[in-house]
Write an enzyme that holds these catalytic residues in place. Structure first.
Site, PDB file in Angstrom:
ATOM      1  N   GLU A 178       5.427 -36.046  55.451  1.00  0.00           N
ATOM      2  CA  GLU A 178       6.388 -35.507  54.491  1.00  0.00           C
ATOM      3  C   GLU A 178       7.469 -36.514  54.115  1.00  0.00           C
ATOM      4  O   GLU A 178       8.055 -36.442  53.032  1.00  0.00           O
ATOM      5  CB  GLU A 178       7.059 -34.259  55.064  1.00  0.00           C
ATOM      6  CG  GLU A 178       6.154 -33.059  55.181  1.00  0.00           C
ATOM      7  CD  GLU A 178       6.915 -31.797  55.532  1.00  0.00           C
ATOM      8  OE1 GLU A 178       7.741 -31.355  54.714  1.00  0.00           O
ATOM      9  OE2 GLU A 178       6.685 -31.253  56.626  1.00  0.00           O
ATOM     10  N   TYR A 219      15.875 -34.084  51.656  1.00  0.00           N
ATOM     11  CA  TYR A 219      14.622 -33.519  52.154  1.00  0.00           C
ATOM     12  C   TYR A 219      14.626 -33.492  53.684  1.00  0.00           C
ATOM     13  O   TYR A 219      15.086 -34.417  54.335  1.00  0.00           O
ATOM     14  CB  TYR A 219      13.439 -34.362  51.654  1.00  0.00           C
ATOM     15  CG  TYR A 219      12.096 -33.683  51.828  1.00  0.00           C
ATOM     16  CD1 TYR A 219      11.572 -32.900  50.809  1.00  0.00           C
ATOM     17  CD2 TYR A 219      11.380 -33.802  53.005  1.00  0.00           C
ATOM     18  CE1 TYR A 219      10.348 -32.264  50.957  1.00  0.00           C
ATOM     19  CE2 TYR A 219      10.166 -33.161  53.171  1.00  0.00           C
ATOM     20  CZ  TYR A 219       9.655 -32.400  52.140  1.00  0.00           C
ATOM     21  OH  TYR A 219       8.455 -31.756  52.312  1.00  0.00           O
ATOM     22  N   LYS A 243      19.198 -20.531  49.929  1.00  0.00           N
ATOM     23  CA  LYS A 243      18.197 -21.579  50.014  1.00  0.00           C
ATOM     24  C   LYS A 243      17.095 -21.375  48.976  1.00  0.00           C
ATOM     25  O   LYS A 243      16.626 -20.272  48.753  1.00  0.00           O
ATOM     26  CB  LYS A 243      17.583 -21.579  51.420  1.00  0.00           C
ATOM     27  CG  LYS A 243      16.334 -22.420  51.562  1.00  0.00           C
ATOM     28  CD  LYS A 243      16.624 -23.887  51.408  1.00  0.00           C
ATOM     29  CE  LYS A 243      15.345 -24.707  51.340  1.00  0.00           C
ATOM     30  NZ  LYS A 243      15.610 -26.103  51.026  1.00  0.00           N
TER      31      LYS A 243
END
Length: 502
Positions: A373, A339, A434
């Site tokens: 996040e 991430y 992606k």
């Protein structure tokens, strides 16, 4: 053997000059709790440490100064020679020793995932890591300072004075300490001085392809190695270039044991075939977890509860991870993810114009702070500890600073990363386009459908998502309701009723 998790994964602390009272102990993070009190030089320190079995490693004390540290350091080997004596045993002791030499500027030296509180006579120092990846919140007034790694732990705090940082919705006086920042507070006066300890690079480096590729490979490999830990970690694997690169490097550092990998999907969508290609190539011990869409959406309150975020886009990104972590079960795991790579590399920017790409990277690096996040509470709500190699300080210094033509090159997004890992991954993985985690799991589509089925017009879906997330935040963070007691469908119906004319 060293523990799998850091000594502490969170804390709540209060510094008072009048004796004070221990603060409320409210957390989403699942961990053992140690209560701790210390009285020195006319003030008291009350703390709750969320720990993994060795709370003594999360605090250090010397000469009327005490340090609490949640999280871990990744450049410990580089820091030890600065002290020139018997190395401190814990990360907390190391940071305290560095503080004794450098004062607040010690935090400029650290590469880690941490939040820290230091209490000295008449003084409170609060510090976040370079990315604010372990959130830290503060409420202060003359005579007291309260700090916690989860905002909900401060919801009963008396209103505090204005401080640097992002205000927290509906919590007067509570601020989130900015990323890469030290707040130096006078406990008696409440006076605050703010110091930046890191900022994203503004200048861009022009490097030959081979030099850029080598720099990225070396920085990312070092970051993964520092995060692997004493046991075999678990790597979240989608089969995209970001997570596959982390899995490949982790597998190399875990040999001869196979690395553990896991993929998550829903009945709406999954990336299982792509992840299997990588898992077979690496020989990882791989598993697939399918979360039904209705269960995924029921985890919206849990995601907001853990991330303490009101941005609906970010909540959509984090929802599939939350659902996965809550499904893992078993003992506490150290989890590595891919991430965050899109932010410094502009991975979600899908046009070829280099000025627009660099503008997107600059904007994303300017606005990531406070969105949470990367918060470890997402996995901590299930008792695990997650960490993100792409947001290692040294990795960011390399990735952000590369000129845009190395990020979009030869018609490929994130070209420099793909080139850096092409020798350890299948070709189809290296060239795979992606796909965001919210797209690959069908999260965005399912959340949208939930709202349109409730009668929200298509043109108002985005606005409705924001209202739903804010309502969830108010219920689970501000009002203190457990997410198990908050029905996503009921909140959606409530929001839809306010948007749809009757």
């Amino acid at each position: 053997m060293a523990p799998t998790l850091p000594a502490a994964v969170g804390f709540l602390a209060g510094i008072h000059q009048d004796g004070g009272r221990p603060p409320q102990r409210v957390f989403a993070t699942v961990a053992s709790r140690a209560l701790w009190t210390q009285h020195t030089a006319g003030q008291s320190l009350h703390a709750v440490l969320l720990h993994s079995g060795a709370p003594d490693g999360a605090h250090a004390h010397a000469r009327d100064t005490t340090l609490l540290l949640a999280g871990e350091l990744y450049n410990r080997e580089q820091l030890l020679p600065l002290l020139g004596r018997t190395p401190p045993g814990s990360d907390a002791a190391l940071v305290l020793a560095l503080f004794g030499a450098y004062d607040v500027h010690a935090f400029r030296l650290l590469n880690g995932r941490f939040a820290a509180l230091l209490a000295a006579p008449g003084r409170a120092v609060l510090a976040t890591d370079h990315a604010g990846s372990l959130p830290l919140y503060v409420s202060a007034a003359p005579g007291r300072v309260l700090a916690a790694t989860e905002a909900k732990a401060l919801r009963a705090a008396p209103p505090g004075q204005p401080l640097p940082g992002r205000p927290v919705r509906r919590l007067p006086g509570v601020r989130q300490v900015p990323a890469g920042t030290v707040l130096d507070l006078g406990v008696g006066t409440g006076r605050c001085t703010s110091h930046r300890t890191w900022a994203p690079p503004l200048a861009r480096r022009v490097l030959p392809e081979e030099d850029a590729v080598e720099a990225v490979r070396r920085a990312l490999d070092d970051a993964v190695r520092a995060r692997v830990g004493p046991d075999v970690p678990l790597v979240v694997l989608s089969g995209g270039i970001d997570s596959s690169s982390v899995a490949a490097l982790a597998a190399a550092h875990c040999r001869p044991a196979p690395v553990d990998t896991v993929s998550m999907g829903t009945d709406e969508a999954d990336e299982f075939p792509q992840a299997r290609v990588v898992a077979r190539h690496l020989g990882s011990a791989h598993r697939e977890v399918t979360v039904p869409t209705d269960e995924l959406l029921r985890r919206l309150p849990h995601t907001v509860w853990a991330a303490e975020c009101t941005d609906p886009d970010v909540v959509e990104y984090l929802l599939p991870l939350t659902a996965l972590y809550l499904r893992l079960g078993g003992p506490a795991r150290r989890i590595l993810t891919g991430y965050g790579a899109d932010i410094p590399l502009g991975g979600m920017h899908r046009e070829d114009r280099l000025p627009a790409l660099d503008t997107a990277v600059s904007h994303d690096m300017d606005t990531y702070d406070g969105l949470n996040e990367l918060t470890p509470v997402l996995s901590g709500a299930a008792g695990h500890w997650s960490t993100h190699p792409y947001w290692d300080r040294d990795v960011l210094d390399v990735l952000v600073s590369l000129e845009a033509g190395l990020k979009r090159r030869h018609g490929q997004d994130k070209w420099v990363l793909r080139a850096a890992l092409r020798d350890v991954l299948p070709h189809e993985t290296v060239v795979r386009p992606k796909l965001g985690v919210h797209e690959g799991s069908g999260t965005t589509a399912s959340f949208t459908r939930l709202l349109t089925d409730a009668g929200v017009p298509a043109g108002r879906v985005r606005h409705a998502k924001r209202l739903v997330v804010q309502e969830l935040f108010d219920r689970v963070v501000i009002e203190g309701r457990h997410p198990d007691d908050v029905a996503t469908g009921a909140v959606v119906e409530h929001v839809a009723a306010g948007l749809v004319p009757r």
